[in-house]
Design a protein around this motif. Structure first.
Motif, PDB file in Angstrom:
ATOM      1  N   LEU A  66      43.172 -19.098  -9.456  1.00 18.36           N
ATOM      2  CA  LEU A  66      44.569 -19.197  -9.410  1.00 18.36           C
ATOM      3  C   LEU A  66      44.743 -20.686  -9.151  1.00 18.36           C
ATOM      4  O   LEU A  66      45.884 -21.171  -9.723  1.00 18.36           O
ATOM      5  N   ALA A  67      43.933 -21.319  -8.291  1.00 20.43           N
ATOM      6  CA  ALA A  67      44.215 -22.718  -8.244  1.00 20.43           C
ATOM      7  C   ALA A  67      43.999 -23.691  -9.701  1.00 20.43           C
ATOM      8  O   ALA A  67      45.120 -24.572  -9.950  1.00 20.43           O
ATOM      9  N   ALA A  68      43.324 -23.223 -10.600  1.00 16.80           N
ATOM     10  CA  ALA A  68      43.154 -23.797 -11.669  1.00 16.80           C
ATOM     11  C   ALA A  68      44.355 -23.717 -12.874  1.00 16.80           C
ATOM     12  O   ALA A  68      44.501 -24.527 -13.805  1.00 16.80           O
ATOM     13  N   LEU A  69      45.198 -22.680 -12.355  1.00 21.16           N
ATOM     14  CA  LEU A  69      46.620 -22.738 -13.229  1.00 21.16           C
ATOM     15  C   LEU A  69      47.568 -23.701 -12.942  1.00 21.16           C
ATOM     16  O   LEU A  69      48.542 -23.871 -13.751  1.00 21.16           O
ATOM     17  N   HIS A  70      47.525 -24.504 -11.913  1.00 25.20           N
ATOM     18  CA  HIS A  70      48.250 -25.489 -11.388  1.00 25.20           C
ATOM     19  C   HIS A  70      47.669 -26.828 -11.999  1.00 25.20           C
ATOM     20  O   HIS A  70      46.458 -27.162 -11.665  1.00 25.20           O
ATOM     21  N   PRO A  71      48.606 -27.844 -12.552  1.00 25.57           N
ATOM     22  CA  PRO A  71      48.098 -29.109 -12.711  1.00 25.57           C
ATOM     23  C   PRO A  71      47.441 -30.037 -11.638  1.00 25.57           C
ATOM     24  O   PRO A  71      46.500 -30.870 -11.848  1.00 25.57           O
ATOM     25  N   VAL A  72      47.880 -29.697 -10.167  1.00 20.53           N
ATOM     26  CA  VAL A  72      47.417 -30.380  -9.201  1.00 20.53           C
ATOM     27  C   VAL A  72      46.076 -29.957  -8.841  1.00 20.53           C
ATOM     28  O   VAL A  72      45.581 -30.379  -7.810  1.00 20.53           O
ATOM     29  N   GLY A  73      45.706 -28.545  -9.173  1.00 20.78           N
ATOM     30  CA  GLY A  73      44.196 -28.185  -9.070  1.00 20.78           C
ATOM     31  C   GLY A  73      44.221 -27.341  -7.696  1.00 20.78           C
ATOM     32  O   GLY A  73      43.125 -26.974  -7.366  1.00 20.78           O
ATOM     33  N   ARG A  74      45.244 -26.866  -7.120  1.00 26.20           N
ATOM     34  CA  ARG A  74      45.155 -26.165  -5.944  1.00 26.20           C
ATOM     35  C   ARG A  74      46.572 -25.086  -5.926  1.00 26.20           C
ATOM     36  O   ARG A  74      47.524 -25.434  -6.431  1.00 26.20           O
ATOM     37  N   MET A  75      46.311 -24.242  -5.095  1.00 31.07           N
ATOM     38  CA  MET A  75      47.458 -23.320  -5.010  1.00 31.07           C
ATOM     39  C   MET A  75      48.440 -23.935  -3.842  1.00 31.07           C
ATOM     40  O   MET A  75      47.887 -24.838  -2.996  1.00 31.07           O
ATOM     41  N   GLY A  76      49.479 -23.621  -3.871  1.00 30.45           N
ATOM     42  CA  GLY A  76      50.520 -24.119  -2.728  1.00 30.45           C
ATOM     43  C   GLY A  76      50.236 -23.273  -1.550  1.00 30.45           C
ATOM     44  O   GLY A  76      49.778 -22.222  -1.485  1.00 30.45           O
ATOM     45  N   GLU A  77      50.815 -23.820  -0.367  1.00 32.33           N
ATOM     46  CA  GLU A  77      50.627 -23.287   0.716  1.00 32.33           C
ATOM     47  C   GLU A  77      52.030 -22.660   1.402  1.00 32.33           C
ATOM     48  O   GLU A  77      53.065 -23.214   0.660  1.00 32.33           O
ATOM     49  N   ILE A  78      52.183 -21.898   2.141  1.00 35.69           N
ATOM     50  CA  ILE A  78      53.486 -21.377   2.651  1.00 35.69           C
ATOM     51  C   ILE A  78      54.398 -22.344   3.208  1.00 35.69           C
ATOM     52  O   ILE A  78      55.568 -22.580   3.187  1.00 35.69           O
TER      53      ILE A  78
ATOM     54  N   SER B  68      61.673 -22.408  -6.987  1.00 37.33           N
ATOM     55  CA  SER B  68      60.849 -21.945  -8.029  1.00 37.33           C
ATOM     56  C   SER B  68      59.400 -22.107  -7.828  1.00 37.33           C
ATOM     57  O   SER B  68      58.963 -23.286  -7.906  1.00 37.33           O
ATOM     58  N   LEU B  69      58.535 -21.054  -7.490  1.00 41.10           N
ATOM     59  CA  LEU B  69      57.293 -21.335  -6.997  1.00 41.10           C
ATOM     60  C   LEU B  69      56.253 -21.178  -8.041  1.00 41.10           C
ATOM     61  O   LEU B  69      56.334 -20.518  -9.304  1.00 41.10           O
ATOM     62  N   GLY B  70      55.355 -21.929  -7.821  1.00 40.83           N
ATOM     63  CA  GLY B  70      53.742 -21.780  -8.343  1.00 40.83           C
ATOM     64  C   GLY B  70      53.083 -20.730  -7.558  1.00 40.83           C
ATOM     65  O   GLY B  70      53.890 -19.700  -7.033  1.00 40.83           O
ATOM     66  N   ILE B  71      51.910 -20.412  -7.789  1.00 43.14           N
ATOM     67  CA  ILE B  71      51.294 -19.456  -7.020  1.00 43.14           C
ATOM     68  C   ILE B  71      50.750 -19.849  -5.447  1.00 43.14           C
ATOM     69  O   ILE B  71      50.156 -20.967  -5.308  1.00 43.14           O
ATOM     70  N   ILE B  72      51.168 -19.191  -4.699  1.00 40.64           N
ATOM     71  CA  ILE B  72      51.254 -19.527  -2.930  1.00 40.64           C
ATOM     72  C   ILE B  72      50.118 -18.713  -2.334  1.00 40.64           C
ATOM     73  O   ILE B  72      50.012 -17.611  -2.769  1.00 40.64           O
ATOM     74  N   LYS B  73      49.333 -19.262  -1.556  1.00 41.01           N
ATOM     75  CA  LYS B  73      48.135 -18.755  -0.808  1.00 41.01           C
ATOM     76  C   LYS B  73      48.861 -17.814   0.393  1.00 41.01           C
ATOM     77  O   LYS B  73      49.238 -18.356   1.301  1.00 41.01           O
ATOM     78  N   THR B  74      48.901 -16.706   0.081  1.00 38.10           N
ATOM     79  CA  THR B  74      49.675 -15.781   0.765  1.00 38.10           C
ATOM     80  C   THR B  74      48.548 -14.439   0.768  1.00 38.10           C
ATOM     81  O   THR B  74      47.821 -14.262   0.106  1.00 38.10           O
ATOM     82  N   PRO B  75      48.930 -13.189   1.651  1.00 38.50           N
ATOM     83  CA  PRO B  75      48.009 -12.211   1.691  1.00 38.50           C
ATOM     84  C   PRO B  75      47.788 -11.339   0.538  1.00 38.50           C
ATOM     85  O   PRO B  75      46.979 -10.765   0.378  1.00 38.50           O
TER      86      PRO B  75
END
Length: 237
Positions: A194-206, A177-184
């Motif tokens: 988009l990074a700010a939507l995550h408590p850790v403050g970053r987008m996910g990586e592939i 179950s994903l957060g927002i991932i840095k994809t094309p």
């Protein structure tokens, strides 16, 4: 040429982003791979067979499963990665939006999974993985997501139902179950928002998603799991 004991993975939505990363990861695990998407190009790797087609069309599922069995003789893993996200206020969704999202997210899961599980049962086991979204568990007023929640939430429920139905027959079923991932699909101009939507403050990586799927692949006692890889979104804000 594949060997009789070589495992085989089918990956949908495999032409770019997470799907392409999963193809590479399963090859590193020694699997032959059948990779499918609408615009996927042929692979120079003889152990990666590509099939063009819309996974929402059951005929594409039939071709993909048929090719896997004909070419490699088995299906050990299916990763239902293909998916689409349309963010609109609920009352603004059109019939076309509904048909497109349910077609890819639900129809795209249903027939290919039936065919894969049938083959896994003939072999004595296998593994099915769904890629879903943490918005199913943690709705966000900043992200309109009813169609995503309707379809991906259905996949999460189906993940558990499959796990229990086939628990004694060697077929495991899990989801990431994903957060927002840095994809094309996410332009760089929006990455900070988009990074700010995550408590850790970053987008996910592939690589974060690839690592999660690889963990599930190598965890034979894990089935029915919804593994959140979402930067803490499902926990709260």
């Amino acid at each position: 040429m594949s060997t009789p004991d070589q495992k085989v993975a089918i990956i949908t939505g495999a032409s770019q982003g997470i799907g392409a990363g999963l193809v590479e990861a399963y090859r590193k695990l020694g699997y032959a791979v059948v990779a499918t998407s609408r615009g996927i190009a042929p692979s120079p790797d003889p152990q990666v067979l590509t099939v063009q087609g819309d996974i929402a069309d059951p005929a594409t599922a039939e071709r993909v499963a048929g090719v896997a069995i004909e070419r490699f003789g088995r299906i050990d893993t299916l990763v239902n990665n293909a998916g689409i996200f349309v963010a609109k206020p609920f009352t603004e969704y059109t019939r076309q939006d509904y048909d497109t999202v349910t077609g890819i997210n639900l129809n795209g899961f249903f027939r290919i999974t039936q065919l894969a599980v049938e083959q896994m049962l003939r072999q004595g086991g296998g593994h099915v993985v769904q890629i879903t979204t943490s918005l199913v568990d943690h709705a966000n007023s900043a992200v309109a997501s009813v169609l995503a929640s309707l379809t991906k939430g259905g996949l999460q429920s189906a993940t558990k139902a499959l796990a229990i139905e086939y628990a004694t027959r060697g077929v495991r079923s899990n989801a990431v179950s994903l957060g927002i991932i840095k994809t094309p699909m996410h332009p760089a101009d929006y990455h900070d928002t988009l990074a700010a939507l995550h408590p850790v403050g970053r987008m996910g990586e592939i690589s974060d998603i690839v690592d999660a799927v690889t963990y599930l692949e190598n965890a034979p006692f894990v089935t029915g799991e919804i593994l959140h890889v979402d930067g803490g979104q499902s926990a709260g804000h």
